[in-house]
Design a protein around this motif. Sequence first.
Motif, PDB file in Angstrom:
ATOM      1  N   LEU A  68      52.169 111.226  10.986  1.00 31.86           N
ATOM      2  CA  LEU A  68      53.227 112.115  11.481  1.00 31.86           C
ATOM      3  C   LEU A  68      53.613 111.766  12.914  1.00 31.86           C
ATOM      4  CD1 LEU A  68      52.052 115.542  10.078  1.00 31.86           C
ATOM      5  CD2 LEU A  68      54.231 114.430   9.596  1.00 31.86           C
ATOM      6  N   ALA A  69      52.634 111.494  13.731  1.00 29.41           N
ATOM      7  CA  ALA A  69      52.898 111.145  15.125  1.00 29.41           C
ATOM      8  C   ALA A  69      53.709 109.861  15.207  1.00 29.41           C
ATOM      9  CB  ALA A  69      51.585 110.999  15.890  1.00 29.41           C
ATOM     10  N   ASP A  70      53.324 108.875  14.421  1.00 27.32           N
ATOM     11  CA  ASP A  70      54.037 107.598  14.425  1.00 27.32           C
ATOM     12  C   ASP A  70      55.475 107.756  13.951  1.00 27.32           C
ATOM     13  OD1 ASP A  70      51.704 106.395  15.296  1.00 27.32           O
ATOM     14  OD2 ASP A  70      51.185 105.546  13.328  1.00 27.32           O
ATOM     15  N   SER A  71      55.680 108.536  12.891  1.00 28.71           N
ATOM     16  CA  SER A  71      57.024 108.672  12.343  1.00 28.71           C
ATOM     17  C   SER A  71      57.936 109.545  13.207  1.00 28.71           C
ATOM     18  CB  SER A  71      56.974 109.218  10.917  1.00 28.71           C
ATOM     19  OG  SER A  71      56.498 110.538  10.908  1.00 28.71           O
ATOM     20  N   ASN A  72      57.349 110.358  14.078  1.00 31.44           N
ATOM     21  CA  ASN A  72      58.154 111.250  14.920  1.00 31.44           C
ATOM     22  C   ASN A  72      58.106 110.886  16.399  1.00 31.44           C
ATOM     23  OD1 ASN A  72      59.242 113.449  13.083  1.00 31.44           O
ATOM     24  ND2 ASN A  72      57.093 113.388  12.490  1.00 31.44           N
ATOM     25  N   ASN A  73      57.440 109.786  16.717  1.00 34.72           N
ATOM     26  CA  ASN A  73      57.336 109.318  18.099  1.00 34.72           C
ATOM     27  C   ASN A  73      56.790 110.381  19.047  1.00 34.72           C
ATOM     28  OD1 ASN A  73      58.303 106.691  17.549  1.00 34.72           O
ATOM     29  ND2 ASN A  73      60.404 107.478  17.561  1.00 34.72           N
ATOM     30  N   ILE A  74      55.721 111.024  18.612  1.00 31.56           N
ATOM     31  CA  ILE A  74      55.052 111.999  19.468  1.00 31.56           C
ATOM     32  C   ILE A  74      53.558 111.687  19.478  1.00 31.56           C
ATOM     33  CG2 ILE A  74      56.763 113.833  19.192  1.00 31.56           C
ATOM     34  CD1 ILE A  74      55.035 115.105  17.090  1.00 31.56           C
ATOM     35  N   ALA A  75      52.848 112.274  20.394  1.00 33.71           N
ATOM     36  CA  ALA A  75      51.418 112.011  20.519  1.00 33.71           C
ATOM     37  C   ALA A  75      50.655 112.653  19.361  1.00 33.71           C
ATOM     38  CB  ALA A  75      50.903 112.559  21.847  1.00 33.71           C
ATOM     39  N   VAL A  76      49.644 111.946  18.876  1.00 29.75           N
ATOM     40  CA  VAL A  76      48.840 112.453  17.765  1.00 29.75           C
ATOM     41  C   VAL A  76      48.137 113.755  18.147  1.00 29.75           C
ATOM     42  CG1 VAL A  76      46.745 111.120  18.272  1.00 29.75           C
ATOM     43  CG2 VAL A  76      47.258 111.774  15.916  1.00 29.75           C
ATOM     44  N   ASP A  77      47.741 113.908  19.396  1.00 27.40           N
ATOM     45  CA  ASP A  77      47.106 115.156  19.838  1.00 27.40           C
ATOM     46  C   ASP A  77      48.066 116.340  19.743  1.00 27.40           C
ATOM     47  OD1 ASP A  77      44.735 113.834  20.338  1.00 27.40           O
ATOM     48  OD2 ASP A  77      45.117 113.609  22.485  1.00 27.40           O
ATOM     49  N   ASP A  78      49.351 116.082  19.997  1.00 24.77           N
ATOM     50  CA  ASP A  78      50.350 117.149  19.874  1.00 24.77           C
ATOM     51  C   ASP A  78      50.504 117.585  18.418  1.00 24.77           C
ATOM     52  OD1 ASP A  78      50.780 117.087  22.601  1.00 24.77           O
ATOM     53  OD2 ASP A  78      52.567 115.805  22.452  1.00 24.77           O
ATOM     54  N   VAL A  79      50.518 116.615  17.510  1.00 26.97           N
ATOM     55  CA  VAL A  79      50.608 116.929  16.082  1.00 26.97           C
ATOM     56  C   VAL A  79      49.396 117.749  15.662  1.00 26.97           C
ATOM     57  CG1 VAL A  79      50.639 115.968  13.747  1.00 26.97           C
ATOM     58  CG2 VAL A  79      51.992 114.888  15.555  1.00 26.97           C
ATOM     59  N   ALA A  80      48.210 117.324  16.064  1.00 29.02           N
ATOM     60  CA  ALA A  80      46.977 118.029  15.695  1.00 29.02           C
ATOM     61  C   ALA A  80      46.974 119.455  16.230  1.00 29.02           C
ATOM     62  CB  ALA A  80      45.764 117.253  16.215  1.00 29.02           C
ATOM     63  N   ARG A  81      47.402 119.637  17.466  1.00 28.49           N
ATOM     64  CA  ARG A  81      47.433 120.988  18.046  1.00 28.49           C
ATOM     65  C   ARG A  81      48.439 121.887  17.321  1.00 28.49           C
ATOM     66  NH1 ARG A  81      46.328 118.299  22.867  1.00 28.49           N
ATOM     67  NH2 ARG A  81      48.513 117.998  23.359  1.00 28.49           N
ATOM     68  N   MET A  82      49.613 121.328  16.969  1.00 31.20           N
ATOM     69  CA  MET A  82      50.599 122.121  16.228  1.00 31.20           C
ATOM     70  C   MET A  82      50.030 122.537  14.881  1.00 31.20           C
ATOM     71  SD  MET A  82      54.380 120.477  16.893  1.00 31.20           S
ATOM     72  CE  MET A  82      53.944 118.763  16.690  1.00 31.20           C
TER      73      MET A  82
END
Length: 107
Positions: A68-82
Amino acid sequence: MKLTVKSCLLTLVMVSPLAFGLTLDEARQQGRVGETLSGYIAPLKQDSDTQALVKQINAARAESYQALADSNNIAVDDVARMAGQKLVARAQPGEYVRGINGKWLRK
């Protein structure tokens, strides 16, 4: 982007690897594991079945979060926290969640 993240998170919650006899839903209902704001489950019981399930579920989540982080160009930690915030909020009555103070609470 938000729709993609939400749909992937929902899929992640609904589809759990079941290679072990213990399922995630059973472990939650039995008070063996709880959701955390980090996006990963944590064990409340230290038996081998629970530990193995936690390791398997968290590995699958980490893989999904990275995709998800790679496909949305965001940090993996942000995805995990969301994801963690959503999973804690969606916990069912009687299930354990770890609050912002680090203590386990039963919903």
